[in-house]
Design an enzyme around this catalytic site. Structure first.
Site, PDB file in Angstrom:
ATOM      1  N   THR A  89       8.742  33.702  29.400  1.00 24.72           N
ATOM      2  CA  THR A  89       9.257  32.966  28.244  1.00 24.72           C
ATOM      3  C   THR A  89       8.320  31.814  27.869  1.00 24.72           C
ATOM      4  OG1 THR A  89      10.630  31.499  29.605  1.00 24.72           O
ATOM      5  CG2 THR A  89      11.638  33.537  28.821  1.00 24.72           C
ATOM      6  N   ASP A  90       8.448  31.377  26.634  1.00 26.97           N
ATOM      7  CA  ASP A  90       7.628  30.271  26.148  1.00 26.97           C
ATOM      8  C   ASP A  90       8.446  28.988  26.097  1.00 26.97           C
ATOM      9  OD1 ASP A  90       9.241  30.454  23.879  1.00 26.97           O
ATOM     10  OD2 ASP A  90       7.708  31.452  22.677  1.00 26.97           O
ATOM     11  N   GLN A  91       7.901  27.953  25.503  1.00 29.20           N
ATOM     12  CA  GLN A  91       8.550  26.653  25.435  1.00 29.20           C
ATOM     13  C   GLN A  91       9.854  26.694  24.635  1.00 29.20           C
ATOM     14  OE1 GLN A  91       5.938  23.668  23.881  1.00 29.20           O
ATOM     15  NE2 GLN A  91       6.574  22.196  25.439  1.00 29.20           N
TER      16      GLN A  91
END
Length: 141
Positions: free
Chosen positions: A15-17
């Site tokens: 996952t990203d930010q």
């Protein structure tokens, strides 16, 4: 037409930010789907590579429809869209747990000799693999 399904659990590292799966990870999942598809047909990329043949991506497309998040599961559906004995175009759908479309995509591959990247005919080098692809794509010799 043969359609393979592979389950993928979304890991935190993917996952990203924003808390959603980072876009490039879908390409990895497409590879998981493709490898699963090939295995279900009874073949192996690893065996092909032992023979000195590799299958690079020459084109890839992805259209993102709905985000996936950490803790969810996804299903990668893979099939053959086009096959001509040299090139194969795989189609993909990645679905969320509710069966909603998260991604559609495709990747095009060719087989080449590892030492010089010269094209190899799957039909000539691996006739059994060729026949299985023809069948899986819904066409036969």
């Amino acid at each position: 037409m043969v359609i393979s399904e592979a389950k993928v659990d979304v890991r935190y590292a993917e996952t990203d930010q924003m808390g959603v799966v980072y876009h490039a990870n879908y390409l990895v999942w497409m590879e998981i789907g493709r490898t699963s598809f090939i295995k279900e047909l009874g073949f192996s990329y690893a065996k092909m590579e032992e023979d000195g043949i590799i299958s690079p991506v020459i084109d890839i497309q992805a259209s993102y429809k709905k985000p996936l998040r950490y803790g969810q599961s996804a299903v990668v559906r893979t099939w053959i869209e086009e096959y001509d004995g040299f090139r194969v175009k795989y189609g993909y759908e990645i679905l969320n747990e509710e069966g909603e479309l998260a991604l559609t995509g495709s990747s095009v591959h060719v087989c080449v000799k590892k030492e010089n990247f010269r094209p190899v005919s799957l039909k000539r080098k691996y006739p059994d693999w060729h026949s299985a692809y023809e069948k899986a794509a819904g066409k036969e010799d």
